[in-house]
Design a protein around this motif. Structure first.
Motif, PDB file in Angstrom:
ATOM      1  N   ASP A 269      42.418 -22.540   3.385  1.00 49.91           N
ATOM      2  CA  ASP A 269      41.000 -22.186   3.229  1.00 49.91           C
ATOM      3  C   ASP A 269      40.378 -22.910   2.037  1.00 49.91           C
ATOM      4  OD1 ASP A 269      40.917 -20.552   5.443  1.00 49.91           O
ATOM      5  OD2 ASP A 269      41.101 -18.679   4.308  1.00 49.91           O
ATOM      6  N   ARG A 270      41.100 -22.978   0.916  1.00 51.70           N
ATOM      7  CA  ARG A 270      40.582 -23.684  -0.267  1.00 51.70           C
ATOM      8  C   ARG A 270      40.388 -25.168   0.040  1.00 51.70           C
ATOM      9  NH1 ARG A 270      44.108 -20.013  -2.520  1.00 51.70           N
ATOM     10  NH2 ARG A 270      45.822 -21.511  -2.664  1.00 51.70           N
TER      11      ARG A 270
ATOM     12  N   THR B 160      37.341 -25.634   2.414  1.00 51.83           N
ATOM     13  CA  THR B 160      36.052 -25.538   1.716  1.00 51.83           C
ATOM     14  C   THR B 160      35.747 -26.849   0.992  1.00 51.83           C
ATOM     15  OG1 THR B 160      36.268 -23.152   1.467  1.00 51.83           O
ATOM     16  CG2 THR B 160      34.798 -24.274  -0.083  1.00 51.83           C
ATOM     17  N   ARG B 161      36.742 -27.385   0.341  1.00 54.16           N
ATOM     18  CA  ARG B 161      36.549 -28.635  -0.422  1.00 54.16           C
ATOM     19  C   ARG B 161      36.226 -29.800   0.500  1.00 54.16           C
ATOM     20  NH1 ARG B 161      41.103 -31.876  -3.959  1.00 54.16           N
ATOM     21  NH2 ARG B 161      39.660 -33.464  -4.763  1.00 54.16           N
TER      22      ARG B 161
ATOM     23  N   THR C  52      35.044 -29.825   3.564  1.00 52.68           N
ATOM     24  CA  THR C  52      33.764 -29.647   4.257  1.00 52.68           C
ATOM     25  C   THR C  52      32.611 -30.079   3.351  1.00 52.68           C
ATOM     26  OG1 THR C  52      34.693 -27.858   5.588  1.00 52.68           O
ATOM     27  CG2 THR C  52      32.296 -27.970   5.445  1.00 52.68           C
TER      28      THR C  52
END
Length: 192
Positions: A84-85, A88-89, A91
């Motif tokens: 997930d981290r 996010t980065r 994207t």
């Protein structure tokens, strides 16, 4: 490479598929072998999550060779959060349309950003097959994503390009009626 001029939607869909797969990984699965013979499932997850961070770094203007496609292993049940981290980065790093035409420094050389995105679709979809195969839990992989990844692979990884040091083995034989996932795996050098 018209089919993947802007492959960011496919990349995001591949991240969605990968997130579902990673969410299905239990700590007891982490030592399973994978079709990537050099990796256990834990090591493959490390490589894949690290690869998402590397691709984000490229989108931020960095050179792929500056960073290793690996992360510090999270706890056994922390892989979904680690992905997930990274998600996010990456994207955020590739949200600007102008980056598709910008020179990007990928592991295989300098290419326009759109080509790099296509290459990373191929990477994520192939490794999703590897993870699904290792889990052997009946996870239904996306056929459209596999078709996109196979089209990219056939374009950028012709059989004659498989020289020593290339991270892809020779194209493997596959039945004429094999599904697109088996054809992709075989093209990437896996025995499907």
């Amino acid at each position: 490479m018209n089919a993947v001029q802007d492959a960011r939607p496919q990349y995001l869909a591949a991240l969605d598929q990968l997130a579902k797969l990673v969410g299905a990984v239990a700590p007891a699965d982490l030592d399973r072998p994978t079709p990537c013979e050099e990796y256990t499932l834990r090591q493959l997850l490390n490589h894949v999550v690290g690869g998402v961070h590397r691709f984000a770094y490229m989108g931020e203007g960095g050179h792929a060779q500056d960073v290793v496609a690996a992360v510090e292993d999270p706890s056994d049940d922390g892989w979904a959060a680690a992905l997930d981290r990274a998600r996010t980065r990456v994207t955020a790093a590739w949200s600007d349309d102008a980056k598709l035409g910008r020179p990007t420094f990928a592991p295989w050389g300098e290419v326009p950003g759109a080509i790099a995105v296509g290459g990373y679709v191929m990477e994520l979809v192939t490794h999703s097959w590897d993870i699904a195969t290792a889990l052997d839990n009946g996870f239904a992989l996306d056929d459209d994503l596999a078709r996109t990844a196979l089209a990219v692979a056939e374009l950028v990884l012709p059989p004659e390009s498989r020289v020593a040091g290339t991270p892809f083995g020779p194209v493997q034989p596959v039945a004429d009626d094999a599904d697109v996932h088996a054809r992709l795996a075989a093209w990437m050098g896996r025995k499907a």
